[in-house]
Design an enzyme around this catalytic site. Structure first.
Site, mmCIF file in Angstrom:
data_model
loop_
_atom_site.group_PDB
_atom_site.id
_atom_site.type_symbol
_atom_site.label_atom_id
_atom_site.label_comp_id
_atom_site.label_asym_id
_atom_site.label_seq_id
_atom_site.Cartn_x
_atom_site.Cartn_y
_atom_site.Cartn_z
ATOM 1 N N ARG A 124 0.815 -1.237 0.000
ATOM 2 C CA ARG A 124 0.000 0.000 0.000
ATOM 3 C C ARG A 124 0.840 1.275 0.000
ATOM 4 N NH1 ARG A 124 -2.895 -3.070 3.769
ATOM 5 N NH2 ARG A 124 -4.618 -4.166 2.750
ATOM 6 N N LYS A 146 2.787 11.437 -11.428
ATOM 7 C CA LYS A 146 1.898 10.562 -12.203
ATOM 8 C C LYS A 146 2.657 9.282 -12.526
ATOM 9 C CE LYS A 146 -1.165 13.735 -14.604
ATOM 10 N NZ LYS A 146 -1.571 14.247 -15.933
ATOM 11 N N GLU A 188 8.585 17.805 -25.180
ATOM 12 C CA GLU A 188 7.958 18.221 -23.914
ATOM 13 C C GLU A 188 8.514 19.577 -23.465
ATOM 14 O OE1 GLU A 188 5.402 16.586 -22.719
ATOM 15 O OE2 GLU A 188 5.626 14.449 -23.111
ATOM 16 N N LYS A 230 6.716 22.965 -14.347
ATOM 17 C CA LYS A 230 5.946 21.804 -13.898
ATOM 18 C C LYS A 230 5.777 21.832 -12.385
ATOM 19 C CE LYS A 230 4.767 17.134 -14.489
ATOM 20 N NZ LYS A 230 4.849 15.897 -15.245
ATOM 21 N N GLU A 240 -4.704 17.201 -10.716
ATOM 22 C CA GLU A 240 -5.265 17.603 -12.018
ATOM 23 C C GLU A 240 -6.764 17.862 -11.970
ATOM 24 O OE1 GLU A 240 -3.374 15.831 -15.517
ATOM 25 O OE2 GLU A 240 -5.287 16.003 -16.541
ATOM 26 N N ARG A 244 -3.386 21.729 -14.039
ATOM 27 C CA ARG A 244 -2.413 20.707 -14.452
ATOM 28 C C ARG A 244 -2.734 20.119 -15.816
ATOM 29 N NH1 ARG A 244 0.637 15.950 -10.992
ATOM 30 N NH2 ARG A 244 1.781 15.161 -12.813
ATOM 31 N N ASN A 248 -0.973 18.738 -20.674
ATOM 32 C CA ASN A 248 -1.298 17.739 -21.694
ATOM 33 C C ASN A 248 -1.491 18.352 -23.077
ATOM 34 O OD1 ASN A 248 -1.339 15.387 -20.012
ATOM 35 N ND2 ASN A 248 -3.173 16.247 -19.078
ATOM 36 N N HIS A 251 -1.385 16.151 -26.097
ATOM 37 C CA HIS A 251 -1.368 14.751 -25.670
ATOM 38 C C HIS A 251 -2.607 13.966 -26.098
ATOM 39 C CE1 HIS A 251 2.113 16.017 -23.472
ATOM 40 N NE2 HIS A 251 2.254 14.872 -22.848
ATOM 41 N N HIS A 255 -1.773 10.796 -27.919
ATOM 42 C CA HIS A 255 -2.096 9.461 -27.402
ATOM 43 C C HIS A 255 -2.845 8.650 -28.451
ATOM 44 C CE1 HIS A 255 -1.767 10.635 -22.853
ATOM 45 N NE2 HIS A 255 -0.598 10.461 -23.424
ATOM 46 N N HIS A 268 6.764 8.579 -27.538
ATOM 47 C CA HIS A 268 5.770 9.447 -26.906
ATOM 48 C C HIS A 268 5.986 10.911 -27.317
ATOM 49 C CE1 HIS A 268 3.073 10.991 -23.820
ATOM 50 N NE2 HIS A 268 4.039 11.771 -23.407
HETATM 51 P P1 NAD Z 1 11.800 5.453 -22.350
HETATM 52 O O1 NAD Z 1 11.693 5.336 -20.918
HETATM 53 O O2 NAD Z 1 11.290 4.336 -23.191
HETATM 54 O O3 NAD Z 1 13.320 5.720 -22.723
HETATM 55 C C1 NAD Z 1 13.662 5.888 -24.075
HETATM 56 C C2 NAD Z 1 14.804 4.968 -24.515
HETATM 57 O O4 NAD Z 1 16.028 5.523 -24.097
HETATM 58 C C3 NAD Z 1 14.744 3.566 -23.946
HETATM 59 O O5 NAD Z 1 15.171 2.668 -24.924
HETATM 60 C C4 NAD Z 1 15.736 3.624 -22.810
HETATM 61 O O6 NAD Z 1 16.281 2.381 -22.490
HETATM 62 C C5 NAD Z 1 16.774 4.541 -23.378
HETATM 63 N N1 NAD Z 1 17.558 5.281 -22.414
HETATM 64 C C6 NAD Z 1 17.122 5.859 -21.294
HETATM 65 N N2 NAD Z 1 18.083 6.585 -20.740
HETATM 66 C C7 NAD Z 1 19.177 6.436 -21.530
HETATM 67 C C8 NAD Z 1 20.479 6.961 -21.499
HETATM 68 N N3 NAD Z 1 20.851 7.838 -20.567
HETATM 69 N N4 NAD Z 1 21.343 6.593 -22.469
HETATM 70 C C9 NAD Z 1 20.947 5.759 -23.445
HETATM 71 N N5 NAD Z 1 19.717 5.256 -23.552
HETATM 72 C C10 NAD Z 1 18.847 5.598 -22.598
HETATM 73 O O7 NAD Z 1 11.063 6.770 -22.884
HETATM 74 P P2 NAD Z 1 10.899 8.248 -22.296
HETATM 75 O O8 NAD Z 1 10.757 9.108 -23.485
HETATM 76 O O9 NAD Z 1 11.910 8.572 -21.295
HETATM 77 O O10 NAD Z 1 9.511 8.182 -21.543
HETATM 78 C C11 NAD Z 1 8.308 7.940 -22.228
HETATM 79 C C12 NAD Z 1 7.306 7.431 -21.243
HETATM 80 O O11 NAD Z 1 7.082 8.416 -20.244
HETATM 81 C C13 NAD Z 1 5.955 7.116 -21.840
HETATM 82 O O12 NAD Z 1 5.520 5.887 -21.363
HETATM 83 C C14 NAD Z 1 5.066 8.233 -21.337
HETATM 84 O O13 NAD Z 1 3.724 7.849 -21.216
HETATM 85 C C15 NAD Z 1 5.689 8.533 -20.017
HETATM 86 N N6 NAD Z 1 5.414 9.880 -19.525
HETATM 87 C C16 NAD Z 1 4.961 10.000 -18.263
HETATM 88 C C17 NAD Z 1 4.731 11.256 -17.743
HETATM 89 C C18 NAD Z 1 4.304 11.391 -16.313
HETATM 90 O O14 NAD Z 1 3.959 12.498 -15.888
HETATM 91 N N7 NAD Z 1 4.344 10.339 -15.523
HETATM 92 C C19 NAD Z 1 4.966 12.392 -18.514
HETATM 93 C C20 NAD Z 1 5.446 12.230 -19.804
HETATM 94 C C21 NAD Z 1 5.677 10.962 -20.299
HETATM 95 N N1 GLY Z 2 2.756 14.939 -18.122
HETATM 96 C C1 GLY Z 2 1.577 15.599 -17.665
HETATM 97 C C2 GLY Z 2 1.488 15.708 -16.193
HETATM 98 O O1 GLY Z 2 2.366 15.305 -15.470
HETATM 99 O O2 GLY Z 2 0.505 16.174 -15.704
#
Ligand code: NAD
Ligand code: GLY
Length: 366
Positions: A124, A146, A188, A230, A240, A244, A248, A251, A255, A268
């Protein structure tokens, strides 16, 4: 020792206030020590980052006298699912970790979202630390709490809010990031400028070539300015209920593109980039921004080597994916649109025909 040029921001959430450390060659042992509460730390990463950075963090946390276990997941958005989430629970249980353990996410947004969700659910809720290693995760996903996983019917549909104890954003780790991933992160960054900071847009126009080239000083500045936006928005509206949602921008369209093409086919950030063009196009059709503003939006996105049009997607399918969006309230779609450059709004008052035209106008012909 912290690096001399390190900058610190805070996400002001009362007794859950936490710092974001931004700099190059940061020392994880010193910086993380105050934020690791219990004795057990599970580092969650993927097969790519394992080879690059895992040992460095295992050594740093072990040197603090903690019991360290690791969970290495497959690399990719397509593994951001319930089966792979369960592997984190397996690892925590097999290691015998208890309620005061810490889950440390070492990776990009996929790892951060999954590890964070696991930390929200395990017993939890246990402690959580973010060490984002992509530009996208440094400017966005590691901040704000998030977390979650994808479902075949919709992206990020299952999740929880879970704020970290601390975020450590080290620019030196971006040196190994593939150029396509750096560009995805810039989507972003551009988002913050378009939604709320016209001066930042000018700065990005002046510095985009250096950012694309991986200049660590410029990247640190971009991460700082993005995280400042942010952090402020999250402090005002953590769950949100209002402001907030502005984060998006692009997005809902993005999406739909990601879900239709299959998770991981487009990154993404790439989908968000084209989604922002669609949002700007609709804003232009609504008469809120000029055609010149629309072209300016496309230009900065193109200069970041990001796509401004997506493959042809049947409109009914595109709209069906949009209808799964979390911003749908009482069956009514709300979109983030641009009232002017550097000022976004969340609104349900847009012309649906204009929206369809904006989607179709920014697709490649079939
Ligand atoms: P990712 O986590 O898939 O990383 C991208 C690629 O880069 C992967 O292949 C990873 O292994 C590689 N990588 C990571 N760090 C590296 C480094 N330093 N050197 C070499 N390779 C490296 O993608 P991302 O773009 O970081 O994240 C996308 C995800 O984030 C999506 O799932 C999206 O929905 C999510 N997201 C979440 C939020 C949130 O608020 N929680 C906001 C935006 C995006
Ligand atoms: N990436 C959008 C949020 O964190 O609200």
């Amino acid at each position: 020792m912290a690096s001399e040029n390190m900058q610190t921001l805070h996400v002001e959430l009362g007794d859950r206030r936490y710092p974001i450390f931004i700099g190059s060659d940061l020392n994880p042992q010193t910086l993380l020590e105050p934020y690791i509460k219990g004795k057990q730390v599970m580092i969650v990463t993927n097969t790519t980052i394992e080879k690059l950075y895992l040992q460095h963090y295992v050594d740093a946390v072990s040197a603090l006298g903690k019991t360290v276990a690791t969970c290495v997941l497959d690399d990719g958005e397509k593994y951001k699912d319930i089966e792979h989430l369960n592997l984190i629970f397996d690892a925590l249980l097999e290691a015998g970790f208890n309620r005061d353990c810490t889950v440390l996410a070492l990776g990009g947004g996929v790892i951060g979202d999954m590890a964070g969700f696991a930390s929200a659910c395990f017993q939890r809720g246990v402690y959580f630390i973010q060490v984002p290693t992509t530009l996208l995760s440094q400017v966005d996903s590691s901040v704000g709490g998030k977390t979650g996983i994808n479902h075949p019917l919709g992206k990020n549909m299952i999740g929880a809010f879970k704020q970290p104890q601390v975020v450590l954003a080290d620019m030196s780790q971006l040196k190994t990031l593939p150029p396509r991933e750096l560009s995805a992160g810039l989507a972003e960054v551009i988002k913050y400028a378009l939604l709320g900071d016209a001066d930042f847009l000018v700065w990005l126009e002046q510095n985009m070539d250096g950012l694309i080239a991986g200049d660590a000083t410029l990247l640190a500045e971009a991460v700082y300015r993005s995280c400042a936006h942010k952090a402020r928005i999250v402090a005002n509206d953590e769950k949100e209920q209002g402001e907030r949602a502005l984060l998006n921008l692009g997005h809902t369209f993005g999406h739909a593109i990601e879900s239709y093409l299959g998770y991981g086919v487009w990154l993404h950030g790439e989908a968000v980039a084209t989604g922002m063009v669609m949002a700007a196009d609709l804003s232009c059709r609504m008469g809120w921004i000029s055609d010149e503003d629309l072209q300016r939006t496309k230009k900065i996105i193109q200069r970041a080597n990001l796509p401004v049009a997506c493959p042809a997607i049947p409109l009914d399918e595109f709209l069906a994916y949009m209808s799964h969006d979390k911003k749908v309230l009482n069956g009514q779609l709300r979109l983030i649109l641009m009232k002017k450059m550097g000022q976004a709004v969340i609104t349900k008052d847009f012309d649906v025909e204009f929206m369809k035209q904006a989607i179709l106008a920014n697709q490649l012909s079939a």
